[in-house]
Design an enzyme around this catalytic site. Structure first.
Site, PDB file in Angstrom:
ATOM      1  CG  HIS A  49       5.273  -3.363  -5.500  1.00  0.00           C
ATOM      2  ND1 HIS A  49       4.292  -4.147  -4.953  1.00  0.00           N
ATOM      3  CD2 HIS A  49       6.104  -3.050  -4.472  1.00  0.00           C
ATOM      4  CE1 HIS A  49       4.500  -4.291  -3.662  1.00  0.00           C
ATOM      5  NE2 HIS A  49       5.604  -3.634  -3.342  1.00  0.00           N
TER       6      HIS A  49
HETATM    7  C1  T46 Z   1       5.885  -4.370  -0.169  1.00  0.00           C
HETATM    8  C2  T46 Z   1       5.384  -5.724   0.171  1.00  0.00           C
HETATM    9  C3  T46 Z   1       6.363  -6.536   0.975  1.00  0.00           C
HETATM   10  C4  T46 Z   1      -2.080   0.885   2.366  1.00  0.00           C
HETATM   11  O1  T46 Z   1      -3.132   1.554   2.299  1.00  0.00           O
HETATM   12  N1  T46 Z   1      -1.094   1.241   3.256  1.00  0.00           N
HETATM   13  C5  T46 Z   1       0.059   0.538   3.355  1.00  0.00           C
HETATM   14  O2  T46 Z   1       0.927   0.887   4.185  1.00  0.00           O
HETATM   15  C6  T46 Z   1       0.266  -0.587   2.499  1.00  0.00           C
HETATM   16  C7  T46 Z   1       1.560  -1.392   2.573  1.00  0.00           C
HETATM   17  C8  T46 Z   1      -0.731  -0.920   1.626  1.00  0.00           C
HETATM   18  N2  T46 Z   1      -1.890  -0.201   1.574  1.00  0.00           N
HETATM   19  C9  T46 Z   1      -2.957  -0.631   0.668  1.00  0.00           C
HETATM   20  C10 T46 Z   1      -2.621  -0.519  -0.816  1.00  0.00           C
HETATM   21  C11 T46 Z   1      -3.437  -1.628  -1.442  1.00  0.00           C
HETATM   22  O3  T46 Z   1      -4.756  -1.151  -1.720  1.00  0.00           O
HETATM   23  O4  T46 Z   1      -3.201  -2.021   0.887  1.00  0.00           O
HETATM   24  C12 T46 Z   1      -3.540  -2.674  -0.322  1.00  0.00           C
HETATM   25  C13 T46 Z   1      -2.622  -3.882  -0.547  1.00  0.00           C
HETATM   26  O5  T46 Z   1      -1.285  -3.399  -0.839  1.00  0.00           O
HETATM   27  P1  T46 Z   1      -0.322  -4.111  -1.893  1.00  0.00           P
HETATM   28  O6  T46 Z   1      -1.131  -4.695  -2.995  1.00  0.00           O
HETATM   29  O7  T46 Z   1       0.750  -3.125  -2.283  1.00  0.00           O
HETATM   30  O8  T46 Z   1       0.299  -5.312  -1.012  1.00  0.00           O
HETATM   31  P2  T46 Z   1       1.529  -6.262  -1.341  1.00  0.00           P
HETATM   32  O9  T46 Z   1       1.481  -7.357  -0.355  1.00  0.00           O
HETATM   33  O10 T46 Z   1       1.545  -6.623  -2.781  1.00  0.00           O
HETATM   34  O11 T46 Z   1       2.828  -5.359  -1.058  1.00  0.00           O
HETATM   35  C14 T46 Z   1       3.096  -4.924   0.251  1.00  0.00           C
HETATM   36  C15 T46 Z   1       3.577  -3.468   0.253  1.00  0.00           C
HETATM   37  O12 T46 Z   1       2.596  -2.649  -0.422  1.00  0.00           O
HETATM   38  C16 T46 Z   1       4.908  -3.315  -0.449  1.00  0.00           C
HETATM   39  O13 T46 Z   1       5.439  -2.030  -0.161  1.00  0.00           O
HETATM   40  O14 T46 Z   1       7.065  -4.193  -0.373  1.00  0.00           O
HETATM   41  O15 T46 Z   1       4.114  -5.734   0.840  1.00  0.00           O
END
Ligand code: T46
Length: 132
Positions: A49
């Site tokens: 993303h």
């Molecule tokens: C990024 C990379 C380095 C939340 O509820 N609050 C939060 O602050 C974050 C970061 C995530 N979430 C929830 C959203 C999803 O349901 O946690 C779940 C996993 O998030 P995501 O799939 O976006 O995780 P990554 O590891 O793919 O990405 C994360 C960050 O979201 C993103 O901003 O840059 O780490």
């Protein structure tokens, strides 16, 4: 490319090492949120993303992983494997995280509160924004 690796100042002596992170000082934004990623598995990728406005600094507190950073024109890879290196990623950068070591621990400092509307999770939409 809107990213850079930042060397963190290390205070070290015979007892061990310490790094201090301060918003608007050695971190180039006000820190609104901290999150961490742990219990990672090598076979699974994360990220895929971009963000519209968010700035972040990512630190591998333990273990290693690779970031693929993509501005829509060029892709570059960066390994994070030391707690004294911070990966700054600014807005408009597609990121993918892969090759996690078992138990890699990433700490992330973010410039905004969590807001899913701030994410671009569709690569074609990301490219359309870059080429607009
Ligand atoms: C990024 C990379 C380095 C939340 O509820 N609050 C939060 O602050 C974050 C970061 C995530 N979430 C929830 C959203 C999803 O349901 O946690 C779940 C996993 O998030 P995501 O799939 O976006 O995780 P990554 O590891 O793919 O990405 C994360 C960050 O979201 C993103 O901003 O840059 O780490």
């Amino acid at each position: 490319m809107n990213y850079k690796l930042i060397d963190m100042k290390v205070f070290g002596d015979e007892r061990g090492k310490l790094i201090s992170l301060e918003g608007n000082k050695n971190i180039p934004f006000e820190i609104k949120r901290v999150y961490y990623i742990f219990d990672t598995i090598p076979d699974f990728e994360r990220g895929k993303h971009a963000h519209k406005n968010l700035e972040q600094i990512i630190v591998a507190m333990d273990g290693a992983c690779q970031f693929v950073l993509d501005d829509g024109k060029t892709k570059e890879t960066v390994w994070l494997n030391r707690p004294d290196k911070g990966l700054y990623i600014g807005p408009g950068m597609w990121r993918e995280m892969r090759h996690f070591s078992y138990g890699c621990k990433l700490m992330v400092l973010a410039s905004t509160y969590y807001d899913e509307k701030e994410y671009i999770r569709d690569y074609d939409e990301f490219l359309a924004g870059v080429n607009r």
